[in-house]
Design a protein around this motif. Structure first.
Motif, PDB file in Angstrom:
ATOM      1  N   ALA A   1      54.336  39.977 -11.693  1.00  0.00           N
ATOM      2  CA  ALA A   1      55.224  38.852 -12.013  1.00  0.00           C
ATOM      3  C   ALA A   1      54.661  37.968 -13.125  1.00  0.00           C
ATOM      4  O   ALA A   1      55.413  37.307 -13.842  1.00  0.00           O
ATOM      5  N   ASP A   2      53.316  37.956 -13.303  1.00  0.00           N
ATOM      6  CA  ASP A   2      52.734  37.106 -14.346  1.00  0.00           C
ATOM      7  C   ASP A   2      52.713  37.799 -15.711  1.00  0.00           C
ATOM      8  O   ASP A   2      52.125  37.284 -16.666  1.00  0.00           O
ATOM      9  N   GLY A   3      53.326  38.980 -15.805  1.00  0.00           N
ATOM     10  CA  GLY A   3      53.396  39.664 -17.094  1.00  0.00           C
ATOM     11  C   GLY A   3      52.327  40.742 -17.263  1.00  0.00           C
ATOM     12  O   GLY A   3      52.391  41.536 -18.192  1.00  0.00           O
ATOM     13  N   ALA A   4      51.332  40.785 -16.339  1.00  0.00           N
ATOM     14  CA  ALA A   4      50.284  41.818 -16.467  1.00  0.00           C
ATOM     15  C   ALA A   4      50.894  43.200 -16.197  1.00  0.00           C
ATOM     16  O   ALA A   4      51.797  43.335 -15.369  1.00  0.00           O
ATOM     17  N   LYS A   5      50.383  44.184 -16.926  1.00  0.00           N
ATOM     18  CA  LYS A   5      50.885  45.557 -16.763  1.00  0.00           C
ATOM     19  C   LYS A   5      49.714  46.480 -16.457  1.00  0.00           C
ATOM     20  O   LYS A   5      48.698  46.423 -17.137  1.00  0.00           O
ATOM     21  N   GLU A   6      49.893  47.336 -15.453  1.00  0.00           N
ATOM     22  CA  GLU A   6      48.877  48.367 -15.159  1.00  0.00           C
ATOM     23  C   GLU A   6      49.498  49.699 -15.532  1.00  0.00           C
ATOM     24  O   GLU A   6      50.514  50.088 -14.951  1.00  0.00           O
ATOM     25  N   ARG A   7      48.861  50.399 -16.458  1.00  0.00           N
ATOM     26  CA  ARG A   7      49.453  51.664 -16.913  1.00  0.00           C
ATOM     27  C   ARG A   7      48.553  52.847 -16.585  1.00  0.00           C
ATOM     28  O   ARG A   7      47.344  52.787 -16.739  1.00  0.00           O
ATOM     29  N   ARG A   8      49.163  53.949 -16.174  1.00  0.00           N
ATOM     30  CA  ARG A   8      48.395  55.167 -15.939  1.00  0.00           C
ATOM     31  C   ARG A   8      49.274  56.383 -16.195  1.00  0.00           C
ATOM     32  O   ARG A   8      50.515  56.274 -16.149  1.00  0.00           O
ATOM     33  N   VAL A   9      48.636  57.505 -16.432  1.00  0.00           N
ATOM     34  CA  VAL A   9      49.372  58.769 -16.553  1.00  0.00           C
ATOM     35  C   VAL A   9      49.231  59.500 -15.230  1.00  0.00           C
ATOM     36  O   VAL A   9      48.130  59.590 -14.683  1.00  0.00           O
TER      37      VAL A   9
ATOM     38  N   ASP B   1      58.564  36.375   3.216  1.00  0.00           N
ATOM     39  CA  ASP B   1      58.168  35.608   2.014  1.00  0.00           C
ATOM     40  C   ASP B   1      57.938  36.570   0.853  1.00  0.00           C
ATOM     41  O   ASP B   1      58.338  36.317  -0.279  1.00  0.00           O
ATOM     42  N   SER B   2      57.267  37.701   1.171  1.00  0.00           N
ATOM     43  CA  SER B   2      56.938  38.634   0.079  1.00  0.00           C
ATOM     44  C   SER B   2      58.218  39.258  -0.474  1.00  0.00           C
ATOM     45  O   SER B   2      58.301  39.543  -1.670  1.00  0.00           O
ATOM     46  N   LEU B   3      59.217  39.472   0.375  1.00  0.00           N
ATOM     47  CA  LEU B   3      60.473  40.047  -0.151  1.00  0.00           C
ATOM     48  C   LEU B   3      61.116  39.097  -1.160  1.00  0.00           C
ATOM     49  O   LEU B   3      61.585  39.518  -2.224  1.00  0.00           O
ATOM     50  N   ILE B   4      61.120  37.808  -0.817  1.00  0.00           N
ATOM     51  CA  ILE B   4      61.736  36.832  -1.735  1.00  0.00           C
ATOM     52  C   ILE B   4      60.960  36.842  -3.065  1.00  0.00           C
ATOM     53  O   ILE B   4      61.554  36.836  -4.145  1.00  0.00           O
ATOM     54  N   GLU B   5      59.641  36.918  -2.956  1.00  0.00           N
ATOM     55  CA  GLU B   5      58.830  36.980  -4.194  1.00  0.00           C
ATOM     56  C   GLU B   5      59.100  38.250  -4.987  1.00  0.00           C
ATOM     57  O   GLU B   5      59.231  38.233  -6.201  1.00  0.00           O
ATOM     58  N   ARG B   6      59.191  39.381  -4.277  1.00  0.00           N
ATOM     59  CA  ARG B   6      59.385  40.662  -4.971  1.00  0.00           C
ATOM     60  C   ARG B   6      60.753  40.707  -5.655  1.00  0.00           C
ATOM     61  O   ARG B   6      60.881  41.166  -6.788  1.00  0.00           O
TER      62      ARG B   6
END
Ligand SMILES: NC(=O)c1ccc[n+]([C@@H]2O[C@H](COP(=O)([O-])OP(=O)(O)OC[C@H]3O[C@@H](n4cnc5c(N)ncnc54)[C@H](O)[C@@H]3O)[C@@H](O)[C@H]2O)c1
Ligand SMILES: O=P(O)(O)OC[C@@H](O)[C@@H](O)[C@H](O)[C@H](O)CO
Length: 504
Positions: free
Chosen positions: A98-106, A367-372
């Motif tokens: 949500a903060d814009g960070a991206k985790e990328r993998r192949v 709570d986590s559902l609302i965040e997701r």
């Protein structure tokens, strides 16, 4: 990390350079991975979820004999065949925080892909081979061919009728049912142990439903074979969770801009991951628990929790959001009333319909559902959540209504969500713009919805979706109030009143 100056194609040969561009790549020898799983329905979700788990296991030096061969049987699956073939079946998975960070993998666990119509005998031979010990499925809720009211197999669906005839005549199949049952028949005749059929679709008791539907199909071919399947083949239940929107051109462009890597069909998903799986396998399984999978004896409480809170919550978001003029889930969630009435549904209606969940903090889960749902980076479209409603509302939301009617718990918000579906099915928004209803019963739904001006209960009188709910005043009263409010006040004001517990 090399600056992404030139476009680099994703394939085996380029993996080292892909890694230099900041994307994690498989560190195991893919040429030493042999097939153990055939997966039908290689879309976004399988590639974000089960294929990632296998990739994790391979990366840990485990499960080298559990490589995945993807399989597609529908005409549009040629697109996945071609996209994967051109890049040695590799693809990128990007998890967006949500903060814009991206985790990328192949991901490297899919080692081959078979499009059934190209070579049906070849796919059948593969499925019959003893190395294949699991056939897994994400063929959508509709893919199980279940009559939503009776819960029985739909026997007169034309592709099913054709496959039953093909199997009786010893000819080649075309549907998932045909392939799986033909292969099981051939394995039985050859004395090869059956594979496990492992459903990963969002269906309550997905394994039990798969067992019932595959056995029902087999019964149409050969009663004795059906009995053998029911006795000998394991169909584990599972709860699967990771919000995975459909891939867009923006996702391809983002990958290219950020890394210079081209991927014909990347997958983007949320960071959250959950898979709760029943430990019931006919011919062994990968050591799933080594890769965050919760392997348990009884999945049902987890399935109900997820389908009745998350997926039904998505239904609560989709039609109100679309009617209110929003496009993306996070945009609708930014309306202050929408998260509040969704939480009201979860607390007052979804939760009381659940069996006790020892060890689970349900408040934290909600709570986590609302965040997701609110994650702005995922850009999940309300159109995706609102597609194929006739397969979703009866399987996820109506069981809550029925259980709460029986136990005396409230159903006001669930009834309003049903009314929002009925209003949405009219096919136009509040400013007169048109919706494209994506549903295999779209024409029928739209035609019935168009009569609800004169007959406001017309939509819920469709017994094939709602059973006898039109005869139940405790349901029809709040449903009619919500439908009237949606027509007269619109979705946003109706949501505000639901959030504030005001009369509709
Ligand atoms: N996307 C998610 O967030 C998510 C999360 C949890 C579970 N799931 C489950 O996974 C399923 C697929 O989701 P997705 O996002 O990958 O969708 P998708 O559209 O990307 O892929 C669906 C795949 O299923 C195949 N398919 C559809 N109907 C079929 C049929 N009758 N016979 C054979 N194949 C068929 C399609 O050809 C395609 O390959 C969902 O319906 C749901 O049950 C999805
Ligand atoms: O994919 P479907 O058709 O089962 O349902 C739409 C969404 O509710 C669903 O995909 C969720 O995003 C998913 O179940 C989250 O794990």
């Amino acid at each position: 990390m090399t600056a992404p100056t030139t476009a680099l194609s994703l394939n085996t040969q380029n993996l080292a350079e892909v890694a230099d561009r900041g994307i994690a790549v498989p560190t195991y020898d893919r040429s030493a991975v042999s097939p153990g799983i055939v997966h039908f329905g290689v879309g976004g979700f399988h590639r974000a979820h089960m294929a990632m788990v296998l990739d994790d296991l391979l990366g840990a030096g485990l499960a080298a004999d559990w490589g995945i061969v993807g399989a597609g049987v529908l005409p549009h699956d040629v697109a996945m065949r071609d996209a994967l073939a051109d890049q040695d079946h590799l693809y990128t998975l990007t998890l967006k925080h949500a903060d814009g960070a991206k985790e990328r993998r192949v991901i490297g666990s899919i080692i081959d892909y078979r499009f059934g119509p190209d070579d049906p005998a070849g796919l059948l031979n593969l499925l019959t081979d003893e190395t294949i010990r699991i056939v897994s499925l994400t063929v959508t809720e509709g893919g199980y061919n279940v009559n939503p009211v009776t819960g029985e197999f739909i026997t007169d669906e034309p592709t099913i009728v054709a496959d039953v005839e093909a199997l009786r005549a010893g000819e080649l199949p075309a549907t998932v049912f045909g392939y799986v049952v033909s292969a099981l028949r051939a394995r039985r005749e050859a004395g090869i142990a059956p594979f496990t059929v492992q459903s990963c679709d969002n269906i309550s008791e997905n394994g039990d439903v798969a067992a019932k539907m595959f056995s029902a199909f087999a019964r149409l071919v050969d009663a004795e074979l059906a009995e053998w399947i029911a006795e000998s083949v394991a169909f584990p239940n599972s709860m699967v969770d990771r919000i995975t929107p459909a891939t867009t051109d923006d996702d391809r462009a983002d990958l290219l801009t950020d890394t210079g890597v081209t991927d014909a069909w990347p997958v983007v998903a949320e960071p959250f991951f959950q898979w709760v799986l029943e430990d019931d396998f006919t011919s062994g399984r990968p050591p799933y628990e080594e890769a965050r999978v919760q392997v348990v004896d009884d999945v049902q409480p987890y399935e109900h929790m997820k389908l009745r809170l998350l997926n039904s919550g998505h239904q609560g978001l989709a039609y109100f959001g679309l009617l209110g003029g929003y496009t993306f889930a996070h945009e609708a969630m930014a309306n202050p009333d929408i998260p509040v009435y969704l939480r009201r549904y979860m607390d007052e209606e979804g939760t009381p319909s659940l069996a006790p969940l020892p060890g689970i903090d349900l408040d934290a889960y909600k709570d986590s559902l609302i965040e997701r749902f609110s994650n702005p980076e995922i850009r999940d479209t309300l159109a995706r959540l609102g597609a194929e409603s006739s397969d979703r509302i009866p399987k996820w939301l109506l069981p809550v209504v029925k259980d709460n009617l029986a136990s005396g718990h409230p159903i006001e918000v669930a009834a309003a969500i049903c009314a929002s579906w009925a209003r949405y099915a009219e096919g136009h928004d509040e400013s007169g713009g048109r919706f494209t209803i994506v549903d295999r019963y779209a024409d029928e739904l739209q035609s019935v919805a168009s009569t609800q001006g004169e007959d406001p209960l017309a939509f819920v009188r469709q017994e094939q979706f709602f059973g006898c709910l039109a005869e139940e005043p405790r349901f029809t009263e709040p449903y009619l109030k919500a439908l009237t409010s949606l027509h007269e006040r619109g979705a946003k004001e109706t949501a505000r009143r639901l959030a504030a517990h005001e009369e509709l």
